[in-house]
Design a protein around this motif. Structure first.
Motif, PDB file in Angstrom:
ATOM      1  N   ASP A  17       0.752  -1.186   0.095  1.00 15.25           N
ATOM      2  CA  ASP A  17       0.034   0.053  -0.045  1.00 15.25           C
ATOM      3  C   ASP A  17       0.997   1.067  -0.031  1.00 15.25           C
ATOM      4  OD1 ASP A  17      -2.384  -1.536   0.130  1.00 15.25           O
ATOM      5  OD2 ASP A  17      -2.430  -1.516   2.205  1.00 15.25           O
ATOM      6  N   LEU A  18       2.169   0.892   0.670  1.00 14.54           N
ATOM      7  CA  LEU A  18       2.892   2.270   0.776  1.00 14.54           C
ATOM      8  C   LEU A  18       4.210   1.945   0.380  1.00 14.54           C
ATOM      9  CD1 LEU A  18       1.912   3.676   4.353  1.00 14.54           C
ATOM     10  CD2 LEU A  18       1.069   4.275   2.210  1.00 14.54           C
ATOM     11  N   ILE A  19       5.010   3.010   0.142  1.00 13.61           N
ATOM     12  CA  ILE A  19       6.375   3.050  -0.472  1.00 13.61           C
ATOM     13  C   ILE A  19       7.180   3.855   0.567  1.00 13.61           C
ATOM     14  CG2 ILE A  19       8.012   3.370  -2.042  1.00 13.61           C
ATOM     15  CD1 ILE A  19       6.072   3.000  -4.145  1.00 13.61           C
ATOM     16  N   GLN A  20       8.193   3.101   1.210  1.00 13.20           N
ATOM     17  CA  GLN A  20       9.085   3.632   2.061  1.00 13.20           C
ATOM     18  C   GLN A  20      10.439   4.153   1.511  1.00 13.20           C
ATOM     19  OE1 GLN A  20      11.679   2.594   4.354  1.00 13.20           O
ATOM     20  NE2 GLN A  20      11.948   4.664   5.534  1.00 13.20           N
ATOM     21  N   VAL A  21      10.904   5.604   1.949  1.00 16.13           N
ATOM     22  CA  VAL A  21      12.234   5.752   1.407  1.00 16.13           C
ATOM     23  C   VAL A  21      12.719   6.925   2.419  1.00 16.13           C
ATOM     24  CG1 VAL A  21      13.680   6.804  -0.281  1.00 16.13           C
ATOM     25  CG2 VAL A  21      11.751   5.463  -0.918  1.00 16.13           C
ATOM     26  N   ASN A  22      13.695   6.552   3.143  1.00 15.00           N
ATOM     27  CA  ASN A  22      14.487   7.589   3.975  1.00 15.00           C
ATOM     28  C   ASN A  22      13.433   8.205   5.212  1.00 15.00           C
ATOM     29  OD1 ASN A  22      16.853   7.076   2.855  1.00 15.00           O
ATOM     30  ND2 ASN A  22      16.537   8.757   1.428  1.00 15.00           N
ATOM     31  N   GLY A  23      12.685   7.210   5.623  1.00 13.14           N
ATOM     32  CA  GLY A  23      11.577   7.561   6.872  1.00 13.14           C
ATOM     33  C   GLY A  23      10.515   8.153   6.227  1.00 13.14           C
ATOM     34  N   ARG A  24      10.165   8.669   4.780  1.00  9.74           N
ATOM     35  CA  ARG A  24       9.051   9.187   4.342  1.00  9.74           C
ATOM     36  C   ARG A  24       8.396   8.161   3.622  1.00  9.74           C
ATOM     37  NH1 ARG A  24       9.174  14.620   4.452  1.00  9.74           N
ATOM     38  NH2 ARG A  24       7.695  14.984   3.036  1.00  9.74           N
ATOM     39  N   TYR A  25       7.000   8.154   3.753  1.00  4.69           N
ATOM     40  CA  TYR A  25       6.144   7.268   3.308  1.00  4.69           C
ATOM     41  C   TYR A  25       5.129   7.905   2.136  1.00  4.69           C
ATOM     42  CZ  TYR A  25       7.364   4.370   7.080  1.00  4.69           C
ATOM     43  OH  TYR A  25       8.044   3.679   8.060  1.00  4.69           O
ATOM     44  N   THR A  26       4.915   7.180   0.886  1.00  6.11           N
ATOM     45  CA  THR A  26       4.194   7.569   0.033  1.00  6.11           C
ATOM     46  C   THR A  26       3.222   6.725  -0.651  1.00  6.11           C
ATOM     47  OG1 THR A  26       4.119   8.694  -2.197  1.00  6.11           O
ATOM     48  CG2 THR A  26       5.831   7.118  -1.944  1.00  6.11           C
ATOM     49  N   LEU A  27       2.230   6.766  -1.157  1.00  4.95           N
ATOM     50  CA  LEU A  27       1.284   5.962  -1.712  1.00  4.95           C
ATOM     51  C   LEU A  27       1.793   4.985  -2.787  1.00  4.95           C
ATOM     52  CD1 LEU A  27      -2.101   8.225  -1.911  1.00  4.95           C
ATOM     53  CD2 LEU A  27      -1.316   6.578  -0.099  1.00  4.95           C
ATOM     54  N   SER A  28       1.141   3.701  -2.996  1.00  3.81           N
ATOM     55  CA  SER A  28       1.471   2.827  -4.096  1.00  3.81           C
ATOM     56  C   SER A  28       0.993   3.532  -5.293  1.00  3.81           C
ATOM     57  CB  SER A  28       1.443   1.523  -3.768  1.00  3.81           C
ATOM     58  OG  SER A  28      -0.049   1.634  -3.499  1.00  3.81           O
ATOM     59  N   GLU A  29       1.303   2.907  -6.360  1.00  2.00           N
ATOM     60  CA  GLU A  29       0.930   3.208  -7.749  1.00  2.00           C
ATOM     61  C   GLU A  29      -0.865   3.104  -7.611  1.00  2.00           C
ATOM     62  OE1 GLU A  29       1.033   2.028 -12.417  1.00  2.00           O
ATOM     63  OE2 GLU A  29       2.427   1.382 -11.281  1.00  2.00           O
ATOM     64  N   ARG A  30      -1.202   2.266  -7.025  1.00  2.00           N
ATOM     65  CA  ARG A  30      -2.761   1.787  -7.006  1.00  2.00           C
ATOM     66  C   ARG A  30      -3.451   2.602  -6.157  1.00  2.00           C
ATOM     67  NH1 ARG A  30      -5.557  -0.736  -2.976  1.00  2.00           N
ATOM     68  NH2 ARG A  30      -3.863  -1.217  -1.894  1.00  2.00           N
ATOM     69  N   LEU A  31      -2.802   3.086  -5.065  1.00  3.14           N
ATOM     70  CA  LEU A  31      -3.561   4.219  -4.458  1.00  3.14           C
ATOM     71  C   LEU A  31      -3.280   5.631  -4.808  1.00  3.14           C
ATOM     72  CD1 LEU A  31      -2.687   2.755  -0.738  1.00  3.14           C
ATOM     73  CD2 LEU A  31      -5.045   3.141  -1.735  1.00  3.14           C
ATOM     74  N   VAL A  32      -2.257   5.976  -5.569  1.00  2.45           N
ATOM     75  CA  VAL A  32      -2.002   7.213  -6.339  1.00  2.45           C
ATOM     76  C   VAL A  32      -3.226   7.209  -7.424  1.00  2.45           C
ATOM     77  CG1 VAL A  32      -0.723   8.402  -8.180  1.00  2.45           C
ATOM     78  CG2 VAL A  32       0.402   7.320  -6.211  1.00  2.45           C
ATOM     79  N   GLU A  33      -3.744   6.212  -8.078  1.00  3.07           N
ATOM     80  CA  GLU A  33      -4.791   6.242  -8.801  1.00  3.07           C
ATOM     81  C   GLU A  33      -6.140   6.481  -8.089  1.00  3.07           C
ATOM     82  OE1 GLU A  33      -4.910   2.323 -10.710  1.00  3.07           O
ATOM     83  OE2 GLU A  33      -3.185   2.858 -11.916  1.00  3.07           O
ATOM     84  N   ARG A  34      -6.291   5.833  -6.918  1.00  4.67           N
ATOM     85  CA  ARG A  34      -7.339   6.367  -5.905  1.00  4.67           C
ATOM     86  C   ARG A  34      -7.236   7.732  -5.732  1.00  4.67           C
ATOM     87  NH1 ARG A  34      -8.785   3.659   0.029  1.00  4.67           N
ATOM     88  NH2 ARG A  34     -10.012   5.278   0.741  1.00  4.67           N
TER      89      ARG A  34
END
Length: 239
Positions: free
Chosen positions: A57-74
Motif C-alpha cells: 500500500d505504501l512505499i518507504q524511502v528514508n523515513g518518508r512514506y508515499t502511496l503505491s501506484e494503486r493508491l495514487v490512482e485512487r
C-alpha cells in the motif's frame, strides 16, 4: 475507512492523511502526529506503516512514506471527484455489455471496481450504462470484456440506477458537518467523509438532476473548508 466512535484506525488515519496530501508523501513523524489526534499510540502507527509497506500500500524511502501506484490512482479519482471533467450532454448514453466468458471471481470483482470508478451503473447483471457526459477513456480491461455501445434509452433509466435522494440528503448533512466542525480531529473525520461521498456522486448532466441538486454547493463549501484546514494542519505538524 474504519470509523468507530468518532475515531480512526491507524491504517485509516495514515491513508486519509496521504490521500489528502499533494504530493502524497509525509514523514513518519508527521503521520505519528496525525495518529495522535485520535489517541493512536506512536508504536501502533509505526506498526501500521510497516504492515502497509509489506502489503504494497505504501512505499518507504528514508523515513518518508508515499502511496503505491494503486493508491495514487485512487487519489486521482478523489481529485477528479472534487473537480470533475464533464462535457455538454447530447442525450447519448454509454452502454457496456459484458460479453467475455468464464471470468474468474477475482477478475469479476476487479471489473466491478473499475466500472464503479468509471461511474457506470449496472442496470442488470452484465449491462452497465450512464450518460455520455464525462471526459475519459475506456480502460483496456473494459474493452477486453465488453461490447461498448452508444445509445438512447426510450425511457429515462436514472431512477433505476442511482439513489439521487439518498446522495443529496447525505450531501446536505455533510454541508452542515463542515460548517460546525471544530478542531483538527473532527475536521479530519469530516473531510474524509466528504471525499468518500464525492466519490459516489454519479456526476450526471444537469438535465437528469433535481433542480436543487447539492453537488456543486458541497464542493464549494468543502474547497473553502479544505484550504483553511490544510493551513491549520500544516502548522500543527510543524510544531
Amino acid at each position: 475507512m474504519e470509523e468507530r466512535n468518532g475515531t480512526l484506525s491507524a491504517r485509516s488515519a495514515v491513508l486519509s492523511a496521504l490521500l489528502g496530501s499533494h504530493p502524497p508523501e509525509l514523514a513518519a513523524r508527521h503521520l505519528v502526529r496525525i495518529g495522535g489526534l485520535f489517541g493512536i499510540a506512536e508504536g501502533t502507527v509505526r506498526v501500521a506503516l510497516s504492515r502497509m509497506v509489506a502489503a504494497g500500500d505504501l512505499i518507504q524511502v528514508n523515513g518518508r512514506y508515499t502511496l503505491s501506484e494503486r493508491l495514487v490512482e485512487r487519489q486521482a479519482r478523489q481529485d477528479e471527484s472534487r473537480d470533475p471533467h464533464t462535457r455538454p450532454w447530447d442525450g447519448t448514453w454509454e452502454i457496456a455489455v459484458v460479453t467475455a466468458e468464464r471470468r474468474a471471481p477475482a477478475d469479476r470483482a476487479a471489473f466491478r471496481h473499475v466500472m464503479g470508478a468509471l461511474r457506470m451503473a449496472e442496470l442488470r447483471e452484465g449491462t452497465w450504462l450512464r450518460p455520455a457526459n464525462l471526459i475519459r477513456s475506456w480502460p483496456d480491461s473494459v474493452r477486453a470484456q465488453c461490447t461498448l455501445i452508444d445509445g438512447r434509452p426510450h425511457d429515462d433509466p436514472t431512477p433505476l440506477l442511482w439513489d439521487l435522494d439518498g446522495w443529496a440528503a447525505e450531501a446536505r448533512r455533510l454541508e452542515r458537518e463542515l460548517e460546525r466542525a471544530d478542531g483538527l480531529a473532527e475536521g479530519f473525520l469530516v473531510s474524509a467523509a466528504v471525499l468518500r461521498h464525492l466519490l459516489k456522486d454519479p456526476l450526471l448532466p444537469p438535465e437528469l438532476l433535481p433542480a436543487d441538486w447539492p453537488g456543486a454547493e458541497l464542493r464549494r463549501i468543502y474547497d473553502g473548508f479544505d484550504r483553511a484546514y490544510r493551513t491549520t494542519l500544516l502548522e500543527h505538524l510543524r510544531d
